[in-house]
Design a protein around this motif. Structure first.
Motif, PDB file in Angstrom:
ATOM      1  N   UNK A 213       0.818  -1.218  -0.055  1.00 29.94           N
ATOM      2  CA  UNK A 213       0.107  -0.040  -0.061  1.00 29.94           C
ATOM      3  C   UNK A 213       0.811   1.323   0.024  1.00 29.94           C
ATOM      4  N   UNK A 214       2.330   1.044   0.124  1.00 29.20           N
ATOM      5  CA  UNK A 214       3.171   2.340   0.208  1.00 29.20           C
ATOM      6  C   UNK A 214       2.652   3.263  -0.887  1.00 29.20           C
ATOM      7  N   UNK A 215       2.450   4.527  -0.554  1.00 28.64           N
ATOM      8  CA  UNK A 215       2.297   5.505  -1.613  1.00 28.64           C
ATOM      9  C   UNK A 215       0.814   5.754  -2.068  1.00 28.64           C
ATOM     10  N   UNK A 216      -0.018   4.854  -1.715  1.00 32.32           N
ATOM     11  CA  UNK A 216      -1.456   4.708  -1.851  1.00 32.32           C
ATOM     12  C   UNK A 216      -2.295   5.469  -0.842  1.00 32.32           C
ATOM     13  N   UNK A 217      -3.192   6.545  -1.554  1.00 31.14           N
ATOM     14  CA  UNK A 217      -4.027   7.256  -0.689  1.00 31.14           C
ATOM     15  C   UNK A 217      -5.395   6.842  -0.559  1.00 31.14           C
ATOM     16  N   UNK A 218      -5.847   6.835   0.833  1.00 32.48           N
ATOM     17  CA  UNK A 218      -7.348   6.335   0.943  1.00 32.48           C
ATOM     18  C   UNK A 218      -8.199   7.452   1.764  1.00 32.48           C
ATOM     19  N   UNK A 219      -9.294   7.349   1.689  1.00 27.76           N
ATOM     20  CA  UNK A 219     -10.268   8.269   2.497  1.00 27.76           C
ATOM     21  C   UNK A 219     -10.244   7.502   3.621  1.00 27.76           C
ATOM     22  N   UNK A 220     -10.351   8.188   4.788  1.00 26.11           N
ATOM     23  CA  UNK A 220     -10.254   7.461   6.240  1.00 26.11           C
ATOM     24  C   UNK A 220     -11.382   8.043   7.097  1.00 26.11           C
ATOM     25  N   UNK A 221     -12.384   7.320   7.651  1.00 23.91           N
ATOM     26  CA  UNK A 221     -13.223   7.472   8.555  1.00 23.91           C
ATOM     27  C   UNK A 221     -13.046   7.024   9.867  1.00 23.91           C
ATOM     28  N   UNK A 222     -13.239   7.780  10.875  1.00 25.51           N
ATOM     29  CA  UNK A 222     -13.029   7.403  12.254  1.00 25.51           C
ATOM     30  C   UNK A 222     -14.471   7.477  13.027  1.00 25.51           C
TER      31      UNK A 222
ATOM     32  N   UNK B 136     -12.237   3.465  19.375  1.00 26.44           N
ATOM     33  CA  UNK B 136     -12.663   3.828  18.127  1.00 26.44           C
ATOM     34  C   UNK B 136     -11.998   3.205  17.025  1.00 26.44           C
ATOM     35  N   UNK B 137     -12.465   3.252  15.666  1.00 25.91           N
ATOM     36  CA  UNK B 137     -12.210   2.339  14.543  1.00 25.91           C
ATOM     37  C   UNK B 137     -11.873   3.379  13.419  1.00 25.91           C
ATOM     38  N   UNK B 138     -10.488   2.969  12.402  1.00 27.20           N
ATOM     39  CA  UNK B 138     -10.468   3.796  11.372  1.00 27.20           C
ATOM     40  C   UNK B 138     -10.874   2.885  10.189  1.00 27.20           C
ATOM     41  N   UNK B 139     -11.831   3.227   9.413  1.00 27.83           N
ATOM     42  CA  UNK B 139     -12.076   2.621   8.022  1.00 27.83           C
ATOM     43  C   UNK B 139     -11.425   3.297   6.871  1.00 27.83           C
ATOM     44  N   UNK B 140     -10.852   2.399   5.831  1.00 28.84           N
ATOM     45  CA  UNK B 140     -10.247   3.125   4.810  1.00 28.84           C
ATOM     46  C   UNK B 140     -11.168   2.732   3.549  1.00 28.84           C
ATOM     47  N   UNK B 141     -11.305   3.678   2.614  1.00 23.62           N
ATOM     48  CA  UNK B 141     -12.116   3.732   1.286  1.00 23.62           C
ATOM     49  C   UNK B 141     -10.977   3.866   0.330  1.00 23.62           C
ATOM     50  N   UNK B 142     -11.130   3.121  -0.713  1.00 24.56           N
ATOM     51  CA  UNK B 142     -10.297   3.294  -1.868  1.00 24.56           C
ATOM     52  C   UNK B 142     -10.640   4.577  -2.840  1.00 24.56           C
ATOM     53  N   UNK B 143      -9.694   5.327  -3.347  1.00 30.97           N
ATOM     54  CA  UNK B 143     -10.095   6.328  -4.297  1.00 30.97           C
ATOM     55  C   UNK B 143     -10.339   5.589  -5.580  1.00 30.97           C
ATOM     56  N   UNK B 144      -9.163   4.869  -5.955  1.00 25.42           N
ATOM     57  CA  UNK B 144      -9.189   4.069  -7.022  1.00 25.42           C
ATOM     58  C   UNK B 144      -9.702   2.731  -6.659  1.00 25.42           C
TER      59      UNK B 144
ATOM     60  N   UNK C 207      -7.923   7.056 -11.271  1.00 21.15           N
ATOM     61  CA  UNK C 207      -9.050   7.952 -10.827  1.00 21.15           C
ATOM     62  C   UNK C 207      -7.954   8.363  -9.486  1.00 21.15           C
ATOM     63  N   UNK C 208      -7.870   9.816  -9.190  1.00 19.95           N
ATOM     64  CA  UNK C 208      -6.971  10.226  -8.362  1.00 19.95           C
ATOM     65  C   UNK C 208      -7.768  11.134  -7.228  1.00 19.95           C
ATOM     66  N   UNK C 209      -7.312  11.409  -6.312  1.00 20.43           N
ATOM     67  CA  UNK C 209      -8.206  12.434  -5.244  1.00 20.43           C
ATOM     68  C   UNK C 209      -8.548  13.770  -5.802  1.00 20.43           C
ATOM     69  N   UNK C 210      -7.910  14.372  -6.793  1.00 18.81           N
ATOM     70  CA  UNK C 210      -7.831  15.604  -7.513  1.00 18.81           C
ATOM     71  C   UNK C 210      -9.142  15.358  -8.639  1.00 18.81           C
TER      72      UNK C 210
ATOM     73  N   UNK D  43     -18.019  18.915   0.040  1.00 17.95           N
ATOM     74  CA  UNK D  43     -17.012  19.269  -1.234  1.00 17.95           C
ATOM     75  C   UNK D  43     -15.686  18.468  -0.896  1.00 17.95           C
ATOM     76  N   UNK D  44     -14.970  18.245  -1.986  1.00 17.25           N
ATOM     77  CA  UNK D  44     -13.868  17.462  -1.591  1.00 17.25           C
ATOM     78  C   UNK D  44     -12.679  18.578  -0.924  1.00 17.25           C
ATOM     79  N   UNK D  45     -12.468  18.346   0.277  1.00 22.72           N
ATOM     80  CA  UNK D  45     -11.481  19.277   1.049  1.00 22.72           C
ATOM     81  C   UNK D  45      -9.895  19.092   0.370  1.00 22.72           C
ATOM     82  N   UNK D  46      -9.784  18.018  -0.312  1.00 19.32           N
ATOM     83  CA  UNK D  46      -8.131  17.923  -0.606  1.00 19.32           C
ATOM     84  C   UNK D  46      -7.923  18.247  -2.228  1.00 19.32           C
ATOM     85  N   UNK D  47      -8.881  18.891  -2.907  1.00 20.30           N
ATOM     86  CA  UNK D  47      -8.650  19.352  -4.179  1.00 20.30           C
ATOM     87  C   UNK D  47      -7.796  20.452  -4.089  1.00 20.30           C
ATOM     88  N   UNK D  48      -7.062  20.734  -4.946  1.00 24.10           N
ATOM     89  CA  UNK D  48      -6.119  21.766  -5.150  1.00 24.10           C
ATOM     90  C   UNK D  48      -6.343  22.702  -6.248  1.00 24.10           C
TER      91      UNK D  48
END
Length: 321
Positions: A224-233, A267-275, A291-294, A316-321
């Motif tokens: 998973x190195x380098x991969x980004x996920x949306x994380x929900x606590x 508490x629990x962290x759940x991860x959701x793939x972008x791609x 597909x990327x977060x952008x 709104x996606x808060x991580x878009x540049x």
């Protein structure tokens, strides 16, 4: 069981089977970050206008005294005596007296010493938050995972209780044109309205107790190195997510069970793939590049709901540049 719910369940099983056959299962590692300390009063984040709270070398949370004290209903007074700055806080039931440069305060006529001193920083007087809140009769607790200080009640509102306006669903219908089954709640009732929330609105009661959402990138030696996920606590249950993309479509995301992380506080962290390769093999969505977060315009939360709850919850996606 409703038709659209059956379809979602079948797709979840297919997606999990495919993913787990191609990626090794590993536990998610804890995030290392310098999060901004947040102060929550009755489960609502306090918006500091300029001077922000911070943790000092003793791990004490230091806050600008006037802003926090007034939010807790106290009157703040200053008096210089013998070259020293004294500060008083008063409510109908409590009084606190302290001196800049000292770690001792007099609370309701009883002296109490704290680990950190009252200081002046950037022309603001900072004091240990525990001194102020305890001195004014408030319960205080520390959330190490999110770096939150809780004052008062920990029960958050539902989205409906935020008092946000219901908006028309029409601007978002086109995203669901190829997946109309996603435009209904779990009772097969079509959405009629939309709520727009912000990251600052968390914590919220949704499917479960949702503390917040962030973007997490793995930096380790795993697959998973380098991969980004949306994380929900959350405390337990987490909603599935809608990703409304710049390409004008919607991608439905289930949590990645193999990445679920249990925290030390329960508490629990759940991860959701972008791609997710199910976009192509299950829904015939072919991307020219991964597909990327952008590429995400809105993030939606498919929460457990009542039959009368007909609102799509979007952010709104808060991580878009």
């Amino acid at each position: 069981m409703q038709t659209n719910l059956i379809k979602k369940t079948v797709l979840a099983v297919l997606a999990s089977s495919f993913i787990l056959s191609t990626i090794p299962q590993i536990p998610a590692k804890a995030a290392t970050s310098s999060k901004q300390v947040e102060v929550l009063l009755n489960a609502r984040k306090m918006a500091f206008p300029d001077a922000k709270p911070f943790q000092d070398e003793n791990s004490a949370v230091m806050v600008p005294i006037r802003f926090v004290s007034e939010k807790l209903g106290a009157k703040v007074g200053y008096e210089r005596v013998g070259g020293k700055q004294n500060i008083t806080l008063k409510t109908d039931k409590h009084s606190v007296t302290m001196t800049v440069g000292s770690s001792t305060a007099v609370i309701d006529d009883q002296s109490k010493t704290y680990d950190s001193k009252i200081i002046v920083k950037q022309q603001r007087t900072y004091v240990p938050l525990r001194l102020v809140s305890e001195g004014l009769g408030q319960e205080v607790s520390w959330d190490q995972i999110s770096k939150w200080v809780w004052i008062g009640s920990k029960k958050p509102p539902t989205v409906e209780e935020l008092g946000l306006p219901k908006t028309s669903i029409d601007p978002y219908k086109s995203f669901f044109s190829k997946r109309p089954e996603l435009m209904t709640n779990e009772f097969n009732e079509p959405y009629k309205y939309a709520f727009k929330i912000k990251p600052s609105n968390f914590p919220l009661l949704m499917s479960g107790y949702i503390y917040g959402v962030d973007l997490y990138t793995f930096h380790d030696s795993s697959a998973y190195n380098g991969l980004s996920y949306i994380r929900v606590r959350t405390t337990d249950i987490s909603p599935n997510l809608y990703l409304l993309t710049e390409k004008g479509d919607v991608r439905y995301r289930y949590k990645r069970n193999e990445l679920t992380q249990k925290n030390s506080d329960g508490t629990v962290y759940y991860y959701y793939g972008i791609y997710n390769n199910t976009d192509e093999f299950a829904h015939n969505i072919k991307d020219s590049k991964q597909l990327s977060v952008q590429d995400i315009k809105y993030i939606g939360f498919h929460t457990s709901s009542t039959k009368d709850n007909l609102s799509l919850i979007l952010m709104d996606n808060p991580w878009r540049k």
